[in-house]
Design a protein around this motif. Sequence first.
Motif, PDB file in Angstrom:
ATOM      1  N   ALA A 133     -11.398  82.082 158.059  1.00  0.00           N
ATOM      2  CA  ALA A 133     -11.737  81.134 159.121  1.00  0.00           C
ATOM      3  C   ALA A 133     -12.959  80.361 158.689  1.00  0.00           C
ATOM      4  N   ILE A 134     -12.756  79.131 158.298  1.00  0.00           N
ATOM      5  CA  ILE A 134     -13.901  78.397 157.779  1.00  0.00           C
ATOM      6  C   ILE A 134     -14.593  77.621 158.896  1.00  0.00           C
ATOM      7  N   VAL A 135     -15.840  77.264 158.593  1.00  0.00           N
ATOM      8  CA  VAL A 135     -16.619  76.471 159.531  1.00  0.00           C
ATOM      9  C   VAL A 135     -16.925  75.132 158.880  1.00  0.00           C
ATOM     10  N   ILE A 161     -11.107  67.655 154.736  1.00  0.00           N
ATOM     11  CA  ILE A 161     -10.094  68.478 154.084  1.00  0.00           C
ATOM     12  C   ILE A 161     -10.138  69.864 154.703  1.00  0.00           C
ATOM     13  N   VAL A 162      -8.981  70.354 155.136  1.00  0.00           N
ATOM     14  CA  VAL A 162      -8.966  71.654 155.811  1.00  0.00           C
ATOM     15  C   VAL A 162      -7.775  72.467 155.354  1.00  0.00           C
ATOM     16  N   PRO A 163      -7.874  73.783 155.465  1.00  0.00           N
ATOM     17  CA  PRO A 163      -6.724  74.635 155.135  1.00  0.00           C
ATOM     18  C   PRO A 163      -5.759  74.694 156.327  1.00  0.00           C
ATOM     19  N   ASP A 205      -0.817  73.141 161.543  1.00  0.00           N
ATOM     20  CA  ASP A 205       0.397  73.919 161.327  1.00  0.00           C
ATOM     21  C   ASP A 205       1.153  73.404 160.102  1.00  0.00           C
ATOM     22  N   SER A 206       1.330  74.278 159.114  1.00  0.00           N
ATOM     23  CA  SER A 206       1.933  73.817 157.847  1.00  0.00           C
ATOM     24  C   SER A 206       3.366  73.318 158.052  1.00  0.00           C
ATOM     25  N   ARG A 242      -3.679  77.019 151.859  1.00  0.00           N
ATOM     26  CA  ARG A 242      -4.913  77.708 151.519  1.00  0.00           C
ATOM     27  C   ARG A 242      -5.235  77.668 150.017  1.00  0.00           C
ATOM     28  N   ALA A 243      -4.228  77.875 149.186  1.00  0.00           N
ATOM     29  CA  ALA A 243      -4.487  77.917 147.745  1.00  0.00           C
ATOM     30  C   ALA A 243      -5.029  76.573 147.259  1.00  0.00           C
ATOM     31  N   GLU A 244      -4.371  75.505 147.709  1.00  0.00           N
ATOM     32  CA  GLU A 244      -4.834  74.189 147.281  1.00  0.00           C
ATOM     33  C   GLU A 244      -6.212  73.894 147.840  1.00  0.00           C
TER      34      GLU A 244
END
Lengths: 361, 208, 110, 621
Positions: A133-135, A161-163, A205-206, A242-244
């Motif tokens: 969970a990034i901020v 840019i976000v996962p 949502d991917s 997430r990987a990218e």
Amino acid sequence: MRKRLTKWRLIPLLAVLTLVLAGCGEPFLSTLQPAGEVADIQYDLMVLSTLIMVVVIAVVVVIFIYVVLRFRRRKGEENNIPVQVEGNHKLEIIWTVIPILLLIVLTVPVVTATFKLAEVDAIEDENRKPEEAIVVNVKANLYWWEFEYPDYGIVTSQDLIVPTDEKVYFNLISSDVKHSFWIPAIGGKMDTNTENVNKMWLEFDSDRMDQVDPTGYFYGKCAELCGPSHGLMDFKVKPLPRAEFDQWISDMEGAKVVATSDVAKQGEQLFEEKGCIACHAVSPTDERPAAARTAPNLATFGERARVAGILEHNEENVRAWLNDPETLKPGNKMTGTYPKLSDQELDALTEYLMELKVSNK
Amino acid sequence: MAHVEEKLTAENFPAAPEKATLEGKNKFVGFWLFLGGETVLFASLFATFLALRNSNAGGATTQEMFELPLTFAATMLLLFSSITSVYAMYHMKNYSFGKMQLWLGITVLLGLGFLILEIYEFYHYVHAFEFTIQSSALGSAFYVLVGTHGLHVAFGLCWITTLIVRNSKRGLSLYNAPKYYVASLYWHFIDVVWVFIFTVVYLMGMVG
Amino acid sequence: MAKGHNSATQNIDLIYRRKKNAEEMKHQVVSFAMMIFFTIVAFVAVGYEGIGEWFKVPFILLLAVVQVIFQLYYFMHMSHKGHEAPKFFLFSGVFVAVLTVLALVTISWW
Amino acid sequence: MSTLTQKKGAGAVIWDYLTTVDHKKIAILYLIAGGFFFLLGGLEALIIRIQLAIPNNDFVTAGFYNEVMTMHGTTMIFLAAMPLLFALMNAVVPLQIGARDVSFPFLNSLGFWLFFFGGVFLNLSWFLGGAPDAGWTSYASLAVESPGHGVDFYILGLQVSGLGTLIAGINFLATIINMRAPGMTYMRMPLFTWTTFVASALILFAFPALTVGLALLMFDRLFGTAFFDPALGGNTVIYEHLFWIFGHPEVYILILPAFGVFSEIIPVFARKRLFGYSSMVFATVLIGFLGFMVWAHHMFTTGLGPIANAIFAVATMAIAVPTGIKVFNWLFTIWGGSIKFTSPMIWAVSFIPSFVMGGVTGVQLAAAPADYQFHDTYFVVAHFHYVIIGGVVFGILAGSIYWWPTMFGKMLDEVMNKITFVLFFIGFHLTFFIQHFIGLNGLPRRVFTYLPGQGFDTSNFISSIGAFLMAAGTIVLLINIIYTSIKGEKVGTDPWGDGRTLEWAISSPPPEYNFKQTPLIRGLDPLWIEKMEGKKEMTPAEPLADIHMPNGSILPFIVSLGLFIAVFGLMYREDYGWGLPVIIVGFLITFGAMFFRSILDDHGYHIHKEDLIDEDKGGRA
Ligand code: HEA
Ligand code: HEA
Ligand code: CUA
Ligand SMILES: [Cu+2]
């Protein structure tokens, strides 16, 4: 009489017409085509409330049409005096209680969702893992956006840019006047106040990433009047798996500015001479305090979706921007802060700026 | 009311002279309405002050600046001016014009004393603590709230003085009784506001 | 109209009214004394070190409210009849005032 | 007396209006000034719609757009809608309660002139360096930063006109409390009077919050205070609260009198008593009361936290209930009636579905999490134009046509009225219905332009077409007014034929003293009661006697003029040396005039019984 009927008939016609047009909303920017959990919750509420409202309108309109048509004063009724009814308790209770019930149906999900959308304790949580969970610290400025990733010590501007598929937490603040941070397809807005930090979360949502615009972005907007170019204070959002995303982070962390061509090198020099560097950082690991970061970080400029958030990203527009930012974005804070640039200087700077990239692609 | 003026005496002077005429009744009601609005006006200022009461921006805190004796003296002046104006209204009802004027005069003097203390106090904060209307949000909120009250006091003083002077030769009538009455209502209202100011601004400011 | 009354009844009326006014004045002096007393108590409470801080603020606020009720009901005669409209509008004002203060002390900083 | 007014020259007429304290003439002043500002606001709306008709338009610049948009909202709300409602209230309320006059004729005139000078001051900004540009809400951070004097014009202009509004509110309250004719109990008051009463109470309690909000802004801008400067501990959210503590009640200040207008018109033209009178009164009061507890629904995205948002969301929705009660009562007033579709009635009935559409989107906005999406988009713009135009403007138009005879003694032309209706009604829905979708599709409000290819192009174009239809309707109305004032025929008492309330019991327009003898009221719809008993007139409650009248006075004009001068000084104090003296001169004029007023005895004059009888004989209505 005839005239009136045609008039009334126009209304549903108009309604249908506009509904058709409404379909024209763009999926990368419409609240009606949600692409994340928050927007889903809100969309569901919008649908529920619309349904209730359609029922209400239908009831009113049916009664309305009936009474208006049925109780016209016809020929020969000129001296007709209707019964003077005082009221009717039963009826009055009915139209007090039914709306209350309808509203209760609405309030329950409203209150639940209000609290759900405010679950941001994770930001302060000592045990939060940035991998999960990034901020992002969002700083709104006249008329550009800065996104800082405190977990990684990097800064970027204009393009967020976000996962995907995880909660992304935001700390929101403004550096000058109030703005509001809004990505319609992903979730509702939150103001960036001048005196305190607001917190919110979003989820991308991917499954629905095909809703992005042809260049791969969702659109974000400033939703609070902030000056002449409020309408142009756009930003773009790129959700990555997430990987990218991790790859992007490490690219950012290791980014080095190296101008390759001669022209670009010349541009690099100009960038210092003309004082651009005083405001613009070109390294994503900008360590200056937030208040000193008075212009967009240009480290990723070569990979931006837009120039200054609004113009198509090509050399012509970069030149145009550097030549005369004022006509493109009235009232922006760059106008007049640097000497007039010659054609050749513009070329060099453009070349240099377009080479500023972090990805190794 | 017939316009044939009838000589007023203590005997036929009505029990509620402020409401004996239609004009009086209107003034009376209208003025109370105005006070209802003033309540919200002051509440907005109080609310602003409360929201900003710790925003001293590094300057002196309220605990450092405020002193009990000064506030107490100001409070006493204003409270006593309230009871003197009650006396004035008492004499109005009894149709003793001279006494009413006298008590109102005392009210004005007390109010004046209050105002002088307040001006001294502001002067003191500015010079001893560099606490000004511009120095911090607290300063802004303090001076605007207390100053608005002070302006009300000053306006009230002018108003009552005008009444005293204007009517000194004419004596009490049903035409000016409502004027006196609403002026006294205004004065009480100023006092009500002060009760909250000394409690919320000063006493709470000293507690912390 | 004055002729309609005879002066004797008027005099009795007058005496009665005077007495009533004097009595009311007595009440007002008493309530004034209490106001002064409350004020002193509030100041002493704040000046006195021995009392807990948590107690002082609600306590002095309570004293202020009581004082104001005295002012309104005794000095401004709000208890008298003919004050229905004033009462209604003043309390409506107080209602809005309380909401305003409540909001600004709770949700403007967070 | 009144014979004199007939033969006056232009100068005398102007002087008469400058000094008048007669509520009927003040009504006309409000109507003219408010109407003028409505045209101005409409013109600004047209500029907005032209600019937004196509993407990337450069019809106006970004800075100018913000000025136009701000002035459109400010003008419409403060200088058009409210004054036009005041026009109707002044013309009708004293008549409806059987009063000769308002409580404070002098203050009534003062209220008007303060509003007028405030409005003029605000609009002078166009010529003096630029209009305000921070939105009609003028949120602190942007308003404090805004360069030039635009926002100062906003602050000071609204302060002056707001004072006028407050005075007008107090005057109506006192009038309704004190001046009712014998037998006119609260529960016999016509609903227009009731809604005026409640709206005035809202004015009384809402405007002080605005006064303070504006004052703080003024201090920050003009005197360097730090209320909204975060660096010195300031907090801009305070301004948002103060503005909306005023701002939400304000929208009910607008809509309640409009509700009142419809509650008068519908029974008259359905020839049926208002259904559920007491629940209508109850609903009105309840709306007013709840109106003070919901303001933070404009601030859902400010970040007040979930508890505050949830509370305010639920409180807001609650207002749907009393409003619904009103809607159904209107429908059931028509039910079983005998409707005559005069143009006031057409406006009144078409209000019902139009307003409900706006009201229900309001309830959607109140759903806090959904509002995170709606807020500050065109969905909100659509909502409030639906309630404001579909409610307030329809109400003003209906009421003006309905009471035109009361104000001018003539009837507007019905054919033209109906043309206006068709154009305006279609234009209105065309403009604003589609804006819901513009907003949902992601267009924020207050943008001076938008880029192509985001799905807003066609819909904005359609919306702009609608605005021009509304303009066309308005122009027909203007022609109608001019035509009527030249050609129209004088009407007599009760020109609509089915009048139920007291204003129709006397001649149209009424004599300056309104009622020769105060009428005796025996129930709701007093005139109707008398009519049903076969009488033509009200029973008087008193013998014919001398009538006391207030004297006219130029002082209200002077008091307002003084403030008008003083605010100029305030604004330019830091720029020019003459600022300070001008402030002093201005305040001297104002306070001097007030002082003059208070020491000068003004007992008014009397119209003698004999003259009243003469007038009857003279055959003048
Ligand atoms: C005349 C003016 C007017 C009126 C009457 C209303 C009425 C209402 N308004 Fe509106 N509003 C405005 C003028 C008005 N509003 C303006 C100007 C703004 C924008 C300000 C700005 O930002 O510039 C605004 C903005 C606004 C917002 C903020 C939006 C945002 O900025 O994000 C909200 C949110 O709750 C709201 C809600 C409501 C509600 C719930 C009502 C209710 O009173 C509506 C009640 C009516 C009905 C519901 C219809 C009839 C009822 C029935 C038939 C019964 C059954 C109904 C149900 C069960 C639902 N309004
Ligand atoms: C009473 C209130 C009221 C009224 C009646 C209107 C009426 C109209 N409004 Fe208004 N509007 C507001 C109150 C109102 N508005 C408010 C408060 C805002 C928010 C401002 C802000 O964000 O701060 C707003 C904002 C607003 C916007 C959004 C601007 C933005 O966010 O950028 C738009 C856009 O379409 C709009 C359009 C219209 C239109 C087309 C009309 C039409 O109905 C107008 C119809 C009238 C006419 C067309 C008049 C005709 C004129 C003539 C015929 C000219 C003759 C001229 C002379 C003789 C001088 N309005
Ligand atoms: Cu930033 Cu609008
Ligand atoms: Cu609202």
